[in-house]
Design a protein around this motif. Structure first.
Motif, PDB file in Angstrom:
ATOM      1  N   GLY A 112      41.207  20.723 110.163  1.00 43.93           N
ATOM      2  CA  GLY A 112      41.424  22.026 110.772  1.00 43.93           C
ATOM      3  C   GLY A 112      40.831  23.195 110.004  1.00 43.93           C
ATOM      4  O   GLY A 112      40.889  24.333 110.485  1.00 43.93           O
ATOM      5  N   ARG A 113      40.277  22.935 108.829  1.00 44.06           N
ATOM      6  CA  ARG A 113      39.669  24.023 108.050  1.00 44.06           C
ATOM      7  C   ARG A 113      38.318  24.402 108.663  1.00 44.06           C
ATOM      8  O   ARG A 113      37.639  23.575 109.279  1.00 44.06           O
ATOM      9  CB  ARG A 113      39.468  23.596 106.603  1.00 44.06           C
ATOM     10  N   VAL A 114      37.916  25.640 108.433  1.00 45.49           N
ATOM     11  CA  VAL A 114      36.672  26.119 109.047  1.00 45.49           C
ATOM     12  C   VAL A 114      35.447  25.417 108.474  1.00 45.49           C
ATOM     13  O   VAL A 114      34.387  25.398 109.112  1.00 45.49           O
ATOM     14  CB  VAL A 114      36.529  27.644 108.851  1.00 45.49           C
ATOM     15  N   TYR A 115      35.562  24.834 107.285  1.00 45.09           N
ATOM     16  CA  TYR A 115      34.421  24.169 106.662  1.00 45.09           C
ATOM     17  C   TYR A 115      34.471  22.654 106.795  1.00 45.09           C
ATOM     18  O   TYR A 115      33.665  21.944 106.193  1.00 45.09           O
ATOM     19  CB  TYR A 115      34.335  24.545 105.180  1.00 45.09           C
ATOM     20  N   ALA A 116      35.402  22.115 107.605  1.00 47.82           N
ATOM     21  CA  ALA A 116      35.557  20.662 107.720  1.00 47.82           C
ATOM     22  C   ALA A 116      34.324  19.996 108.323  1.00 47.82           C
ATOM     23  O   ALA A 116      33.988  18.862 107.983  1.00 47.82           O
ATOM     24  CB  ALA A 116      36.791  20.330 108.555  1.00 47.82           C
ATOM     25  N   SER A 117      33.628  20.707 109.214  1.00 46.70           N
ATOM     26  CA  SER A 117      32.491  20.100 109.913  1.00 46.70           C
ATOM     27  C   SER A 117      31.320  19.771 109.000  1.00 46.70           C
ATOM     28  O   SER A 117      30.438  19.000 109.375  1.00 46.70           O
ATOM     29  CB  SER A 117      32.007  21.029 111.033  1.00 46.70           C
ATOM     30  N   CYS A 118      31.310  20.308 107.769  1.00 45.23           N
ATOM     31  CA  CYS A 118      30.183  20.015 106.884  1.00 45.23           C
ATOM     32  C   CYS A 118      30.226  18.564 106.389  1.00 45.23           C
ATOM     33  O   CYS A 118      29.233  18.070 105.849  1.00 45.23           O
ATOM     34  CB  CYS A 118      30.161  20.971 105.694  1.00 45.23           C
ATOM     35  N   LEU A 119      31.355  17.870 106.585  1.00 45.13           N
ATOM     36  CA  LEU A 119      31.426  16.456 106.185  1.00 45.13           C
ATOM     37  C   LEU A 119      30.450  15.605 106.977  1.00 45.13           C
ATOM     38  O   LEU A 119      30.028  14.545 106.514  1.00 45.13           O
ATOM     39  CB  LEU A 119      32.851  15.928 106.355  1.00 45.13           C
ATOM     40  N   TRP A 120      30.108  16.010 108.177  1.00 50.07           N
ATOM     41  CA  TRP A 120      29.083  15.292 108.940  1.00 50.07           C
ATOM     42  C   TRP A 120      27.799  16.107 109.076  1.00 50.07           C
ATOM     43  O   TRP A 120      27.027  15.934 110.008  1.00 50.07           O
ATOM     44  CB  TRP A 120      29.607  14.873 110.313  1.00 50.07           C
ATOM     45  N   GLY A 121      27.560  16.995 108.121  1.00 51.81           N
ATOM     46  CA  GLY A 121      26.261  17.635 107.992  1.00 51.81           C
ATOM     47  C   GLY A 121      26.051  18.891 108.797  1.00 51.81           C
ATOM     48  O   GLY A 121      24.910  19.336 108.946  1.00 51.81           O
ATOM     49  N   SER A 122      27.113  19.491 109.325  1.00 51.62           N
ATOM     50  CA  SER A 122      26.965  20.693 110.135  1.00 51.62           C
ATOM     51  C   SER A 122      26.745  21.912 109.249  1.00 51.62           C
ATOM     52  O   SER A 122      27.550  22.195 108.359  1.00 51.62           O
ATOM     53  CB  SER A 122      28.213  20.902 111.007  1.00 51.62           C
ATOM     54  N   ARG A 123      25.685  22.646 109.491  1.00 55.72           N
ATOM     55  CA  ARG A 123      25.417  23.843 108.707  1.00 55.72           C
ATOM     56  C   ARG A 123      26.457  24.922 108.984  1.00 55.72           C
ATOM     57  O   ARG A 123      26.726  25.781 108.139  1.00 55.72           O
ATOM     58  CB  ARG A 123      24.011  24.369 109.017  1.00 55.72           C
ATOM     59  N   GLU A 124      27.057  24.884 110.178  1.00 57.09           N
ATOM     60  CA  GLU A 124      28.094  25.852 110.523  1.00 57.09           C
ATOM     61  C   GLU A 124      29.263  25.768 109.548  1.00 57.09           C
ATOM     62  O   GLU A 124      29.887  26.775 109.219  1.00 57.09           O
ATOM     63  CB  GLU A 124      28.593  25.580 111.946  1.00 57.09           C
ATOM     64  N   GLY A 125      29.549  24.555 109.064  1.00 58.80           N
ATOM     65  CA  GLY A 125      30.625  24.391 108.099  1.00 58.80           C
ATOM     66  C   GLY A 125      30.243  24.868 106.722  1.00 58.80           C
ATOM     67  O   GLY A 125      31.057  25.468 106.006  1.00 58.80           O
ATOM     68  N   PHE A 126      29.002  24.631 106.338  1.00 60.73           N
ATOM     69  CA  PHE A 126      28.569  25.003 104.988  1.00 60.73           C
ATOM     70  C   PHE A 126      28.593  26.508 104.751  1.00 60.73           C
ATOM     71  O   PHE A 126      28.860  26.957 103.633  1.00 60.73           O
ATOM     72  CB  PHE A 126      27.156  24.475 104.719  1.00 60.73           C
ATOM     73  N   LYS A 127      28.348  27.287 105.783  1.00 60.44           N
ATOM     74  CA  LYS A 127      28.282  28.729 105.572  1.00 60.44           C
ATOM     75  C   LYS A 127      29.643  29.312 105.190  1.00 60.44           C
ATOM     76  O   LYS A 127      29.721  30.370 104.567  1.00 60.44           O
ATOM     77  CB  LYS A 127      27.733  29.428 106.821  1.00 60.44           C
ATOM     78  N   HIS A 128      30.732  28.573 105.518  1.00 67.01           N
ATOM     79  CA  HIS A 128      32.064  29.068 105.178  1.00 67.01           C
ATOM     80  C   HIS A 128      32.397  28.845 103.701  1.00 67.01           C
ATOM     81  O   HIS A 128      33.460  29.268 103.254  1.00 67.01           O
ATOM     82  CB  HIS A 128      33.103  28.397 106.072  1.00 67.01           C
ATOM     83  N   PHE A 129      31.503  28.169 102.975  1.00 67.61           N
ATOM     84  CA  PHE A 129      31.656  28.129 101.514  1.00 67.61           C
ATOM     85  C   PHE A 129      31.538  29.535 100.925  1.00 67.61           C
ATOM     86  O   PHE A 129      32.091  29.806  99.853  1.00 67.61           O
ATOM     87  CB  PHE A 129      30.563  27.265 100.890  1.00 67.61           C
ATOM     88  N   TRP A 130      30.807  30.413 101.645  1.00 67.80           N
ATOM     89  CA  TRP A 130      30.424  31.698 101.065  1.00 67.80           C
ATOM     90  C   TRP A 130      30.969  32.908 101.809  1.00 67.80           C
ATOM     91  O   TRP A 130      31.116  33.978 101.211  1.00 67.80           O
ATOM     92  CB  TRP A 130      28.891  31.777 101.026  1.00 67.80           C
ATOM     93  N   ILE A 131      31.229  32.759 103.113  1.00 64.56           N
ATOM     94  CA  ILE A 131      31.708  33.893 103.901  1.00 64.56           C
ATOM     95  C   ILE A 131      33.068  34.353 103.369  1.00 64.56           C
ATOM     96  O   ILE A 131      33.980  33.555 103.169  1.00 64.56           O
ATOM     97  CB  ILE A 131      31.817  33.518 105.396  1.00 64.56           C
ATOM     98  N   GLY A 132      33.197  35.653 103.149  1.00 70.76           N
ATOM     99  CA  GLY A 132      34.455  36.226 102.688  1.00 70.76           C
ATOM    100  C   GLY A 132      34.684  36.123 101.197  1.00 70.76           C
ATOM    101  O   GLY A 132      35.777  36.443 100.720  1.00 70.76           O
ATOM    102  N   TYR A 133      33.656  35.681 100.453  1.00 74.41           N
ATOM    103  CA  TYR A 133      33.814  35.563  98.998  1.00 74.41           C
ATOM    104  C   TYR A 133      33.760  36.964  98.363  1.00 74.41           C
ATOM    105  O   TYR A 133      32.944  37.787  98.761  1.00 74.41           O
ATOM    106  CB  TYR A 133      32.693  34.696  98.418  1.00 74.41           C
TER     107      TYR A 133
END
Length: 394
Positions: A112-133
């Motif tokens: 349910g986390r916004v970055y969960a989709s990066c486990l299967w390679g989604s770039r949409e998930g990776f961007k949440h590593f940095w948004i709001g930092y």
């Protein structure tokens, strides 16, 4: 900002004035530096204490299981009765238990986390590593903080055990060279130093990601590493138990999971550090201000992360080459034997006992007899060659 809502509640020191210090004094929540009004935690010097507590718990549980549980399971699963096989069976069983629990906890927390989709390679998930930092990244739930510090404690416990094993092995070799018998068996790791470097990098990445508020990326990396680290000990357990076909299938699953998690998704993590971090972290937040805005992203940190992950990737490529060697052997008809971790040749009984003063086991005596037969065969071959040369001269 008032003392009741201070985002960085460290105990008093030369760096912090009492006006910015506030944390609840309620047992475990106090150790986690949790604010009961918001239900979130921030960093504190107590984190070192919590990490060491987790490391001590891992060492205690490990010792208990090695002594009371795994010997029973080894008997039930008919693992060869020699100290090398029994010790390695216990080691792999403990690794399987720890990484299974870690993966389960990590998967539940990432759901349910916004970055969960990066486990299967989604770039949409990776961007949440940095948004709001950094503002949205520095507050953690008590459960997530416990999970993160527990993982750190696990790897600290690994460093302690690896160091202990190295000392025990040196003592074993010294006493063996002196001609002593009935020695307690000690594991010999063929890649001791690469493994030590791996543990050091893992602890470094975990500490840096936690301290610098990059726990989203750290969470994903932990889950990724746990996947393959379940299949490998499981394959070894099947091998020690004599189920070679199941071992080969499990090792194939391990190889596929290794390539996907460590050489695909983990490379995408490097890519998102290289590219996305400079896109989604605004320029005003790219500063080193640990005691003010709690922003740790400067260009030096940027290159530090790339260096960390680059070194880790080189180690993983080194181990991938070893894994490919095993795969080639299996394709050619041999059995799967992992050459990545320790000296598997020592699984054969060497005649050394698990307890000092214990008489050699039947398996040990059989092993000695086999070695004697091999030596006799080699001597016969040498004698035949010598006789042939003598006849030619005559």
């Amino acid at each position: 900002m008032t003392s009741e809502t201070s985002p960085l509640a460290f105990p008093p020191s030369a760096l912090f004035s009492p006006s910015v210090l506030s944390y609840p004094k309620q047992g475990a929540l106090h150790l986690l530096n949790c604010d009961p009004t918001t239900g979130t935690c921030t960093k504190s010097w107590h984190d070192v204490t919590v990490t060491l507590i987790f490391a001590a718990l891992f060492l205690i549980v490990r010792a208990y299981l090695y002594r009371n549980v795994y010997p029973y399971l080894a008997n039930r699963w008919k693992v060869p009765r020699n100290p090398a096989a029994r010790l390695k069976f216990s080691e792999q069983s403990f690794l399987l238990l720890c990484h299974s629990v870690s993966l389960l906890c990590g998967a539940i927390l990432i759901y349910g986390r916004v970055y969960a989709s990066c486990l299967w390679g989604s770039r949409e998930g990776f961007k949440h590593f940095w948004i709001g930092y950094p503002m949205e990244h520095k507050y953690l739930s008590p459960v997530f903080k416990s999970y993160y510090l527990g993982v750190l404690g696990y790897w600290v416990h690994h460093v302690v055990t690896l160091t202990t094993e190295g000392i025990q092995r040196r003592e074993f070799d010294r006493r063996k060279a002196a001609g002593e018998t009935g020695l307690a068996y000690a594991i010999n790791r063929s890649d001791f130093w690469p493994l030590a470097l791996h543990h050091g990098i893992t602890i470094g990445l975990t500490v840096v990601s936690y301290f610098m508020n990059f726990t989203r990326g750290g969470h994903v990396v932990i889950v990724l590493l746990d996947v393959a680290d379940i299949f490998l000990p499981l394959a070894k357990i099947f091998r020690y138990a004599g189920h070679q076909k199941i071992c080969d299938v499990t090792f194939a699953a391990f190889t596929l999971s290794w390539i996907y998690t460590r050489h695909y998704v983990l490379l995408l993590v490097v890519v998102t550090i290289w590219r996305d971090s400079l896109v989604y972290i605004p320029v005003p937040s790219r500063v080193w201000d640990p005691w003010g805005a709690e922003s740790f992203f400067s260009m030096k940190v940027y290159w530090l992360f790339i260096a960390f992950f680059g070194t880790l990737q080189l180690l993983l490529v080194y181990w991938l080459a070893m894994i490919i060697k095993v795969v080639v052997k299996v394709v050619r008809g041999a059995s799967a034997e992992d050459v990545r971790s320790d000296d598997e040749d020592e699984v054969e009984d060497t005649g050394y006992c698990a307890i000092e003063g214990e008489t050699p086991t039947v398996g040990a005596l059989n092993s000695i007899a086999k070695q004697g037969k091999k030596a006799a065969t080699k001597i016969k071959k040498v004698v035949k060659v010598a006789e042939g040369d003598l006849r030619k001269r005559r």
